[in-house]
Write a protein that holds these residues in place. Structure first.
Motif, PDB file in Angstrom:
ATOM      1  N   ARG A 303       0.830  -1.206   0.000  1.00 33.59           N
ATOM      2  CA  ARG A 303       0.000   0.000   0.000  1.00 33.59           C
ATOM      3  C   ARG A 303       0.867   1.260   0.000  1.00 33.59           C
ATOM      4  O   ARG A 303       0.574   2.231  -0.695  1.00 33.59           O
ATOM      5  N   GLU A 307       0.779   4.133  -2.790  1.00 37.97           N
ATOM      6  CA  GLU A 307       0.535   5.546  -2.489  1.00 37.97           C
ATOM      7  C   GLU A 307       1.658   6.431  -3.029  1.00 37.97           C
ATOM      8  O   GLU A 307       1.416   7.546  -3.500  1.00 37.97           O
ATOM      9  N   TYR A 310       1.095   6.835  -6.690  1.00 37.04           N
ATOM     10  CA  TYR A 310       0.046   7.849  -6.900  1.00 37.04           C
ATOM     11  C   TYR A 310       0.644   9.251  -6.806  1.00 37.04           C
ATOM     12  O   TYR A 310       0.344  10.135  -7.618  1.00 37.04           O
TER      13      TYR A 310
END
Length: 328
Positions: A303, A307, A310
Motif C-alpha cells: 500500500r 501511495e 500515486y
C-alpha cells in the motif's frame, strides 16, 4: 549380504546429495560450514581456500551451490562471483561477508543469489542455503516448462504477454518474503509502477502496439532486476517488483535505473506503428522499504508503494517517489 547391491545403493545416495563448494581462506570457517551442512544429510561439501582454487574445482565437477567469502588471497569473492557468472551463469552463489551492506549490495548487483553476514547464525545460514536452492530449482523448472510447454506454464505462474510472474503467483509469495524479512530483520524493498498515459498509446496506435509496449516493458524489467528479485505484472499496465536483501539506497538505485532504462528505450522499433513515429514511453514508480515501523504486513508495504506511485503521477509522472522520504 549383497556387497554389490550395497555399493550401488550407496553410490545412488551420493548422487542424490547436493554438491556444495565452500570457498574461504579461513579453515575454521570452512569446517564450520561443512559440519553444519553435512549434518543435514543432504549436502556433499567440498572446500577451496580462494577463488583460484574454486574455479579449478568448478571446471572439474558440477556444483549445485557456491558459498564464498569476500576477502581472500589470490582471488577475492567478488572477482570469483564475476567469473562464475561469466562461465556458470546458473549456479546459485551465496556471498558471506563481514563488511556490511555496501559490499553486500555490490555482490547482489553482480548476480549473487543471497548473502550471509558473518559471523553467521546457524539456523539462518541453513535457511538461506535451502532458500537459494529452492529458488534455483524454481527457475530451472520454469525454464524447462517454458521450453516444453509455454502455454501451460504461462497459465500457471507467468504472465504470457510480458514474461513476468503473474499476479496470482506474486500474491502467493509476497507474504512469505515479508515474513522472512520480519523474522530475520533483513531488508526488503518494493516497487510499484505503471506506464504513463498508456491509454493514449492504445488510442493512438491500437491495442496490438499497446501489447508490444507491454511485452518490451517486461523485457526491460527482466534486464534491470536481479534473478532473486520477484517482478510481476500486477494488472493492465501496472507492475510490481519485490527486492529481497536490498537497502533503501539499493531500492532507490534500482527504481531510478528502471525508470531511466524505459525512458531511453526505443519502443516498437521492430514493429513501428503507422506513420513510423512512436511516442515516448515513460513510467512513474513508487517505492517502499522494510524494516519500517509503519508496516506490519506485506499488504501495508504494498500500500505504501502504491501511495508513492500515486504521488509520482500527481507530481508530474516519469519520476520515482520513495515512501520513506515523504512527510507524514
Amino acid at each position: 549380504m549383497n556387497l554389490a547391491a550395497d555399493r550401488k545403493e550407496k553410490t545412488t545416495e551420493e548422487r542424490r546429495k547436493i554438491r556444495v563448494l565452500v570457498v574461504d581462506d579461513n579453515p575454521a570457517t570452512r569446517e564450520l560450514m561443512r559440519d553444519v551442512l553435512e549434518q543435514e544429510g543432504q549436502y556433499e561439501v567440498t572446500e577451496a581456500g580462494d577463488g583460484v582454487e574454486a574455479l579449478k574445482k568448478l571446471h572439474k565437477l558440477p556444483y549445485q551451490l557456491v558459498i564464498s567469502d569476500v576477502r581472500m588471497p589470490e582471488m577475492d569473492g567478488i572477482t570469483l562471483l564475476t567469473n562464475i557468472r561469466a562461465i556458470h551463469a546458473d549456479i546459485p552463489v551465496i556471498i558471506a561477508t563481514a563488511f556490511g551492506n555496501e559490499v553486500g549490495l555490490k555482490a547482489l548487483e553482480l548476480g549473487a543469489d543471497d548473502l550471509v553476514y558473518m559471523p553467521f547464525r546457524i539456523e539462518e545460514f541453513k535457511f538461506r542455503v535451502a532458500r537459494s536452492l529452492r529458488f534455483h530449482q524454481l527457475l530451472t523448472t520454469r525454464e524447462t516448462l517454458l521450453a516444453e510447454n509455454r502455454e501451460l506454464w504461462g497459465k500457471a505462474i507467468t504472465d504470457r504477454l510480458t514474461g513476468l510472474y503473474n499476479r496470482q503467483y506474486f500474491e502467493d509469495v509476497i507474504d512469505g518474503e515479508f515474513a522472512r524479512a520480519k523474522r530475520y530483520r533483513i531488508h526488503l524493498g518494493c516497487l510499484m509502477f505503471d506506464i504513463d498515459h498508456f491509454k493514449l498509446v492504445n488510442d493512438d496506435y491500437g491495442h496490438l502496439i499497446g501489447d508490444v509496449v507491454l511485452r518490451e516493458i517486461g523485457q526491460l524489467v527482466l534486464q534491470t532486476v536481479r534473478r532473486v528479485d520477484i517482478a510481476a505484472r500486477y494488472g493492465g499496465e501496472e507492475f510490481v517488483v519485490i527486492l529481497p536483501e536490498t537497502t533503501p539506497d539499493g531500492v532507490k538505485l534500482v527504481a531510478d535505473r528502471l525508470r531511466q532504462n524505459i525512458e531511453e528505450f526505443q519502443f516498437c522499433e521492430k514493429t513501428p506503428p503507422e506513420g513510423g513515429k512512436m511516442r515516448q514511453v515513460t513510467v512513474s514508480i513508487g517505492a517502499s522499504y522494510y524494516p519500517d515501523p509503519n508496516y506490519a504486513t506485506a499488504t501495508e508495504l504494498l500500500r505504501a508503494a502504491d501511495e508513492s506511485l500515486y504521488e509520482a503521477k500527481n507530481s508530474g509522472r516519469n519520476r520515482v517517489v520513495v515512501a520513506w522520504e515523504q512527510k507524514p
